[in-house]
Design an enzyme around this catalytic site. Structure first.
Site, short mmCIF file in Angstrom:
data_model
loop_
_atom_site.label_atom_id
_atom_site.label_comp_id
_atom_site.label_asym_id
_atom_site.label_seq_id
_atom_site.Cartn_x
_atom_site.Cartn_y
_atom_site.Cartn_z
N SER A 195 -34.06 -16.87 -13.05
CA SER A 195 -33.86 -18.20 -13.62
C SER A 195 -33.90 -18.16 -15.14
CB SER A 195 -34.97 -19.12 -13.12
OG SER A 195 -35.04 -20.28 -13.91
N TYR A 208 -43.72 -20.21 -13.12
CA TYR A 208 -42.47 -19.97 -12.37
C TYR A 208 -41.60 -18.97 -13.13
CZ TYR A 208 -37.71 -21.20 -10.72
OH TYR A 208 -36.41 -21.17 -10.27
N ASN A 216 -29.88 -24.20 -14.19
CA ASN A 216 -29.69 -25.55 -13.64
C ASN A 216 -28.46 -25.71 -12.76
OD1 ASN A 216 -31.90 -27.15 -14.60
ND2 ASN A 216 -31.04 -26.92 -16.66
N ALA A 246 -33.26 -32.53 -12.53
CA ALA A 246 -32.81 -33.69 -13.32
C ALA A 246 -31.49 -34.32 -12.85
CB ALA A 246 -32.73 -33.30 -14.80
N LYS A 302 -31.66 -42.26 -9.22
CA LYS A 302 -32.17 -43.46 -9.89
C LYS A 302 -31.03 -44.42 -10.20
CE LYS A 302 -36.08 -41.05 -11.95
NZ LYS A 302 -36.74 -40.58 -13.18
N ARG A 321 -29.84 -29.59 -22.15
CA ARG A 321 -29.69 -28.63 -21.06
C ARG A 321 -28.19 -28.46 -20.76
NH1 ARG A 321 -34.33 -28.62 -21.83
NH2 ARG A 321 -36.10 -28.55 -20.38
P1 NAD Z 1 -34.28 -24.42 -2.74
O1 NAD Z 1 -35.72 -24.81 -2.90
O2 NAD Z 1 -33.32 -25.41 -2.22
O3 NAD Z 1 -34.19 -23.10 -1.85
C1 NAD Z 1 -35.22 -22.15 -1.76
C2 NAD Z 1 -35.53 -21.95 -0.29
O4 NAD Z 1 -36.54 -20.94 -0.17
C3 NAD Z 1 -36.08 -23.22 0.40
O5 NAD Z 1 -35.23 -23.61 1.46
C4 NAD Z 1 -37.44 -22.78 0.89
O6 NAD Z 1 -37.80 -23.35 2.16
C5 NAD Z 1 -37.28 -21.28 0.98
N1 NAD Z 1 -38.58 -20.63 0.99
C6 NAD Z 1 -39.63 -20.86 0.16
N2 NAD Z 1 -40.68 -20.11 0.52
C7 NAD Z 1 -40.28 -19.38 1.60
C8 NAD Z 1 -40.95 -18.44 2.43
N3 NAD Z 1 -42.22 -18.10 2.22
N4 NAD Z 1 -40.25 -17.89 3.45
C9 NAD Z 1 -38.96 -18.26 3.69
N5 NAD Z 1 -38.29 -19.14 2.94
C10 NAD Z 1 -38.95 -19.71 1.90
O7 NAD Z 1 -33.83 -23.88 -4.17
P2 NAD Z 1 -32.39 -23.48 -4.72
O8 NAD Z 1 -32.05 -24.46 -5.78
O9 NAD Z 1 -31.44 -23.26 -3.61
O10 NAD Z 1 -32.73 -22.10 -5.45
C11 NAD Z 1 -32.45 -20.84 -4.87
C12 NAD Z 1 -32.95 -19.74 -5.79
O11 NAD Z 1 -32.34 -19.87 -7.08
C13 NAD Z 1 -34.45 -19.78 -6.04
O12 NAD Z 1 -34.95 -18.47 -6.10
C14 NAD Z 1 -34.57 -20.44 -7.39
O13 NAD Z 1 -35.76 -20.05 -8.05
C15 NAD Z 1 -33.33 -19.92 -8.08
N6 NAD Z 1 -32.89 -20.80 -9.16
C16 NAD Z 1 -32.37 -22.03 -8.87
C17 NAD Z 1 -31.97 -22.87 -9.91
C18 NAD Z 1 -31.39 -24.22 -9.65
O14 NAD Z 1 -31.04 -24.89 -10.62
N7 NAD Z 1 -31.26 -24.69 -8.43
C19 NAD Z 1 -32.10 -22.44 -11.25
C20 NAD Z 1 -32.65 -21.19 -11.50
C21 NAD Z 1 -33.02 -20.37 -10.45
#
Ligand code: NAD
Length: 328
Positions: free
Chosen positions: A120, A151, A180, A195, A202, A222
């Protein structure tokens, strides 16, 4: 040629659910795994394992057949209301680190061809993101490390973990630093939303002429990347010879106030804003720097923010309508 096989960790989540669809379109056999099913029905994996990846036995059991690619997206994660309050720091670090430690080791043991890890932009140092007009997020600015959240520190640790496996065991890894990501079928309520989804919700819930709450003064900046572009970048990175880490984000930087303006325009509503300065906001400025991805993959995203927001707003407004209809 044999069908390619992939495991998508976090397939019950936002990006994982969309990635499964893409891999299926490309003809892969896909095994999804998550703690929960995808709440919006984005469940198209050939096989879906409901399991906790903190448990090494659950991880080991995923490899009962030859797996070509692992996409590790599972994480304990959420928007500013989850990551920046400090209340979830221990859980975020413990849970996500365990998932990564288990999965990288199982992928090594089972000789997986390629492993993708979703890092991230939150791993970039806070000191380069104090000026909302000039944030610095080039890949080589990661050190000296100083992320503004636990994080971000966990992401940095896990990036290093995958890179160490690549160095010591010859593992073929790909690392993207997402900035994001937003779009339909993502979390839009409940405290973990980010966001764009929170603002769409909202605005969708407000009466024209009413008021909405904005976290912070709204001058923080952002950039936001639409989900389809993110998935395209992930697939291109996997197909390339470049391990990364590389930014996967948009360079169309806006302030949160501008983001609200766009959503109001899409919704056709005029709304007053109440700025709550006590709410968590993250760094003052952040933007993707796409020079490296342009150079290495010859690609960058092209969808204007407004278009992605229009698609996302329509989907969230529909969720709000359904939710309201169900509660009367
Ligand atoms: P999300 O929360 O929708 O998906 C993450 C999934 O991981 C969830 O469904 C959750 O249930 C699952 N999970 C958590 N703990 C677990 C466990 N112990 N065992 C099995 N599953 C588990 O998030 P996302 O937006 O789809 O993000 C996916 C990845 O991308 C993440 O690693 C996140 O850190 C990274 N990321 C996302 C963004 C963003 O803007 N969405 C930005 C930077 C990084």
């Amino acid at each position: 040629m044999a069908r390619k096989t992939a495991i998508v960790c976090g397939a019950g989540g936002f990006i994982g659910g969309h990635l499964v669809n893409r891999l299926k379109e490309e003809g892969y056999w896909v095994r999804g795994v998550d703690l929960k099913e995808n709440e919006f029905g984005n469940m198209n994996a050939d096989d879906f394992v409901l399991g906790d990846l903190r448990d090494p036995r659950v991880c080991a059991a995923l490899f009962d057949r030859q797996i070509d690619e692992v996409y590790q997206l599972a994480a304990d994660m959420g928007g500013a209301g989850y990551i920046f309050t400090g209340d979830h720091d221990a859980a975020v670090m413990h849970n996500s680190a365990l998932i990564n430690l288990n999965m990288v080791e199982e992928a090594r043991k089972h000789g997986v061809g390629k492993v993708f890890y979703s890092s991230s932009a939150c791993m970039y140092p806070e000191y380069n993101q104090l000026d909302p007009d000039n944030p610095k997020c080039s890949e080589d600015s990661a050190y000296p490390a100083a992320p503004d959240s636990e994080y971000g520190w966990e992401k940095l640790f896990s990036e290093r973990l995958y890179l160490a496996y690549a160095r010591n065991y010859g593992m073929n890894v790909r690392i993207a630093r997402f900035h994001n990501i937003f779009g339909p079928q993502g979390t839009w309520t409940g405290g973990r939303e980010k966001a764009p989804a929170a603002i769409c919700r909202k605005v969708a819930m407000a009466e024209d002429g009413g008021e909405i709450e904005i976290w912070g003064d709204g001058k923080q900046t952002r950039s936001f990347l639409y989900i389809d572009e993110c998935i395209e970048a992930v697939r291109r990175l996997m197909e390339s010879d470049f391990p990364g880490p590389v930014n996967v984000g948009s360079e169309e930087m806006v302030s949160i106030n501008q983001l609200v303006d766009y959503v109001c325009e899409i919704a056709g509503k005029t709304l007053r804003r109440r700025h709550d300065l006590t709410k968590p906001q993250g760094v003052r400025g952040r933007n993707s720097d796409n020079r490296l991805i342009r150079e290495k993959l010859g690609w960058e995203p092209s969808m204007p923010l407004k278009e992605g927001l229009r698609r996302t707003y329509e989907w969230i407004a529909e969720q709000v309508r359904r939710h309201e209809a169900a509660s009367v």
